[in-house]
Write a protein that holds these residues in place. Structure first.
Motif, PDB file in Angstrom:
ATOM      1  N   ASN A 186       3.802 -13.776  11.692  1.00 47.48           N
ATOM      2  CA  ASN A 186       3.400 -12.379  11.576  1.00 47.48           C
ATOM      3  C   ASN A 186       3.781 -11.861  10.197  1.00 47.48           C
ATOM      4  O   ASN A 186       4.777 -12.294   9.623  1.00 47.48           O
ATOM      5  CB  ASN A 186       4.106 -11.538  12.649  1.00 47.48           C
ATOM      6  CG  ASN A 186       3.670 -11.926  14.039  1.00 47.48           C
ATOM      7  OD1 ASN A 186       2.507 -12.184  14.281  1.00 47.48           O
ATOM      8  ND2 ASN A 186       4.612 -11.964  14.954  1.00 47.48           N
ATOM      9  N   ARG A 187       2.981 -10.922   9.694  1.00 44.92           N
ATOM     10  CA  ARG A 187       3.273 -10.307   8.397  1.00 44.92           C
ATOM     11  C   ARG A 187       3.230  -8.793   8.565  1.00 44.92           C
ATOM     12  O   ARG A 187       2.333  -8.258   9.216  1.00 44.92           O
ATOM     13  CB  ARG A 187       2.250 -10.743   7.347  1.00 44.92           C
ATOM     14  CG  ARG A 187       2.261 -12.236   7.113  1.00 44.92           C
ATOM     15  CD  ARG A 187       1.344 -12.679   6.001  1.00 44.92           C
ATOM     16  NE  ARG A 187      -0.010 -12.159   6.148  1.00 44.92           N
ATOM     17  CZ  ARG A 187      -0.890 -12.103   5.151  1.00 44.92           C
ATOM     18  NH1 ARG A 187      -0.567 -12.536   3.956  1.00 44.92           N
ATOM     19  NH2 ARG A 187      -2.096 -11.631   5.349  1.00 44.92           N
ATOM     20  N   TYR A 188       4.213  -8.129   7.963  1.00 46.33           N
ATOM     21  CA  TYR A 188       4.337  -6.685   8.084  1.00 46.33           C
ATOM     22  C   TYR A 188       4.460  -6.052   6.709  1.00 46.33           C
ATOM     23  O   TYR A 188       5.081  -6.613   5.811  1.00 46.33           O
ATOM     24  CB  TYR A 188       5.574  -6.316   8.911  1.00 46.33           C
ATOM     25  CG  TYR A 188       5.535  -6.873  10.307  1.00 46.33           C
ATOM     26  CD1 TYR A 188       4.850  -6.217  11.323  1.00 46.33           C
ATOM     27  CD2 TYR A 188       6.171  -8.076  10.609  1.00 46.33           C
ATOM     28  CE1 TYR A 188       4.800  -6.741  12.601  1.00 46.33           C
ATOM     29  CE2 TYR A 188       6.126  -8.602  11.880  1.00 46.33           C
ATOM     30  CZ  TYR A 188       5.441  -7.930  12.882  1.00 46.33           C
ATOM     31  OH  TYR A 188       5.389  -8.456  14.144  1.00 46.33           O
ATOM     32  N   LEU A 189       3.917  -4.856   6.608  1.00 43.26           N
ATOM     33  CA  LEU A 189       3.961  -4.103   5.368  1.00 43.26           C
ATOM     34  C   LEU A 189       4.409  -2.689   5.707  1.00 43.26           C
ATOM     35  O   LEU A 189       3.885  -2.069   6.642  1.00 43.26           O
ATOM     36  CB  LEU A 189       2.562  -4.086   4.745  1.00 43.26           C
ATOM     37  CG  LEU A 189       2.338  -3.328   3.458  1.00 43.26           C
ATOM     38  CD1 LEU A 189       3.254  -3.846   2.356  1.00 43.26           C
ATOM     39  CD2 LEU A 189       0.886  -3.453   3.043  1.00 43.26           C
ATOM     40  N   PHE A 190       5.400  -2.197   4.962  1.00 40.83           N
ATOM     41  CA  PHE A 190       5.895  -0.835   5.145  1.00 40.83           C
ATOM     42  C   PHE A 190       5.883  -0.140   3.794  1.00 40.83           C
ATOM     43  O   PHE A 190       6.283  -0.719   2.787  1.00 40.83           O
ATOM     44  CB  PHE A 190       7.312  -0.846   5.712  1.00 40.83           C
ATOM     45  CG  PHE A 190       7.912   0.536   5.825  1.00 40.83           C
ATOM     46  CD1 PHE A 190       7.546   1.380   6.857  1.00 40.83           C
ATOM     47  CD2 PHE A 190       8.816   0.984   4.886  1.00 40.83           C
ATOM     48  CE1 PHE A 190       8.077   2.658   6.951  1.00 40.83           C
ATOM     49  CE2 PHE A 190       9.359   2.260   4.969  1.00 40.83           C
ATOM     50  CZ  PHE A 190       8.984   3.095   6.009  1.00 40.83           C
ATOM     51  N   PHE A 191       5.433   1.105   3.793  1.00 34.94           N
ATOM     52  CA  PHE A 191       5.389   1.908   2.574  1.00 34.94           C
ATOM     53  C   PHE A 191       5.858   3.314   2.903  1.00 34.94           C
ATOM     54  O   PHE A 191       5.530   3.863   3.958  1.00 34.94           O
ATOM     55  CB  PHE A 191       3.950   1.971   2.043  1.00 34.94           C
ATOM     56  CG  PHE A 191       3.761   2.928   0.903  1.00 34.94           C
ATOM     57  CD1 PHE A 191       4.122   2.568  -0.380  1.00 34.94           C
ATOM     58  CD2 PHE A 191       3.218   4.191   1.114  1.00 34.94           C
ATOM     59  CE1 PHE A 191       3.949   3.444  -1.440  1.00 34.94           C
ATOM     60  CE2 PHE A 191       3.033   5.072   0.070  1.00 34.94           C
ATOM     61  CZ  PHE A 191       3.400   4.695  -1.220  1.00 34.94           C
ATOM     62  N   ARG A 192       6.630   3.897   1.993  1.00 36.08           N
ATOM     63  CA  ARG A 192       7.061   5.290   2.161  1.00 36.08           C
ATOM     64  C   ARG A 192       7.196   5.941   0.787  1.00 36.08           C
ATOM     65  O   ARG A 192       7.837   5.393  -0.105  1.00 36.08           O
ATOM     66  CB  ARG A 192       8.378   5.365   2.892  1.00 36.08           C
ATOM     67  CG  ARG A 192       8.818   6.802   3.121  1.00 36.08           C
ATOM     68  CD  ARG A 192      10.000   6.857   4.023  1.00 36.08           C
ATOM     69  NE  ARG A 192      10.531   8.191   4.050  1.00 36.08           N
ATOM     70  CZ  ARG A 192      11.066   8.746   5.110  1.00 36.08           C
ATOM     71  NH1 ARG A 192      11.149   8.053   6.220  1.00 36.08           N
ATOM     72  NH2 ARG A 192      11.546   9.948   5.063  1.00 36.08           N
ATOM     73  N   ASN A 193       6.594   7.131   0.669  1.00 36.56           N
ATOM     74  CA  ASN A 193       6.657   7.896  -0.568  1.00 36.56           C
ATOM     75  C   ASN A 193       7.427   9.190  -0.280  1.00 36.56           C
ATOM     76  O   ASN A 193       6.862  10.166   0.204  1.00 36.56           O
ATOM     77  CB  ASN A 193       5.248   8.204  -1.075  1.00 36.56           C
ATOM     78  CG  ASN A 193       5.252   8.895  -2.414  1.00 36.56           C
ATOM     79  OD1 ASN A 193       6.294   9.346  -2.898  1.00 36.56           O
ATOM     80  ND2 ASN A 193       4.086   8.990  -3.024  1.00 36.56           N
ATOM     81  N   ASP A 194       8.720   9.182  -0.573  1.00 37.48           N
ATOM     82  CA  ASP A 194       9.561  10.339  -0.281  1.00 37.48           C
ATOM     83  C   ASP A 194       9.207  11.575  -1.097  1.00 37.48           C
ATOM     84  O   ASP A 194       9.601  12.685  -0.735  1.00 37.48           O
ATOM     85  CB  ASP A 194      11.038   9.997  -0.485  1.00 37.48           C
ATOM     86  CG  ASP A 194      11.584   9.137   0.641  1.00 37.48           C
ATOM     87  OD1 ASP A 194      11.062   9.246   1.769  1.00 37.48           O
ATOM     88  OD2 ASP A 194      12.519   8.359   0.399  1.00 37.48           O
ATOM     89  N   ALA A 195       8.489  11.416  -2.169  1.00 38.64           N
ATOM     90  CA  ALA A 195       8.082  12.572  -2.976  1.00 38.64           C
ATOM     91  C   ALA A 195       7.183  13.503  -2.160  1.00 38.64           C
ATOM     92  O   ALA A 195       7.070  14.687  -2.474  1.00 38.64           O
ATOM     93  CB  ALA A 195       7.368  12.109  -4.239  1.00 38.64           C
ATOM     94  N   LEU A 196       6.562  12.982  -1.124  1.00 36.37           N
ATOM     95  CA  LEU A 196       5.674  13.787  -0.285  1.00 36.37           C
ATOM     96  C   LEU A 196       6.407  14.409   0.896  1.00 36.37           C
ATOM     97  O   LEU A 196       5.827  15.203   1.636  1.00 36.37           O
ATOM     98  CB  LEU A 196       4.510  12.928   0.227  1.00 36.37           C
ATOM     99  CG  LEU A 196       3.648  12.270  -0.848  1.00 36.37           C
ATOM    100  CD1 LEU A 196       2.606  11.374  -0.200  1.00 36.37           C
ATOM    101  CD2 LEU A 196       2.994  13.313  -1.728  1.00 36.37           C
TER     102      LEU A 196
END
Length: 148
Positions: A110-120
């Motif tokens: 399995n492959r997972y991708l997580f992204f978070r932009n705290d500026a928003l």
């Protein structure tokens, strides 16, 4: 002969982490270009350090002052997310605030991708974080360990 085989194996070991993100737009963020930036934290773990999470690879990049890189990272994440088999997404003002994606399996993992932009976010932080994980872990295991 032994020396040639050892050199070949060493070269293969150096390339294998890149193969995990093969075919993904986000791969360019894990190529080492941010390694020397003072505002960057790059994490690479494999083997015993991630086995307890049923993973074979964990890569992350956090930039404290991402500037234009945040928009480029978001574009790449969105491009890869178009192929996701499962996703959980939060948007703010038409921009991707966070995204957790399960990508198609690669080599049975399995492959997972997580992204978070705290500026928003509400806190007004400026960091942007990108994480890639690969292994046998189920989405529930990933959420339990990493999405706290």
């Amino acid at each position: 002969m032994k020396r040639q085989v050892a050199l070949w194996l060493l070269a293969l070991a150096a390339v294998m982490p890149l193969a995990a993100q093969r075919g993904l737009s986000i791969a360019k963020f894990f190529d080492g270009r941010y390694r020397d930036r003072k505002d960057a934290v790059e994490v690479y773990m494999k083997g015993r350090s991630v086995e307890r999470y049923d993973l074979t690879l964990f890569r992350s990049l956090t930039l404290a002052e991402p500037g234009a890189v945040a928009a480029d990272m978001e574009r790449c994440v969105r491009r890869d997310a178009a192929r996701a088999v499962d996703s959980e997404v939060g948007m703010k003002g038409g921009r991707l605030y966070y995204g957790f994606y399960r990508l198609p399996a690669d080599g049975g993992e399995n492959r997972y991708l997580f992204f978070r932009n705290d500026a928003l976010g509400r806190g007004g932080g400026r960091t942007v974080t990108l994480i890639f994980m690969q292994g046998a872990a189920t989405p529930d295991v990933i959420r339990r360990h990493f999405m706290k």
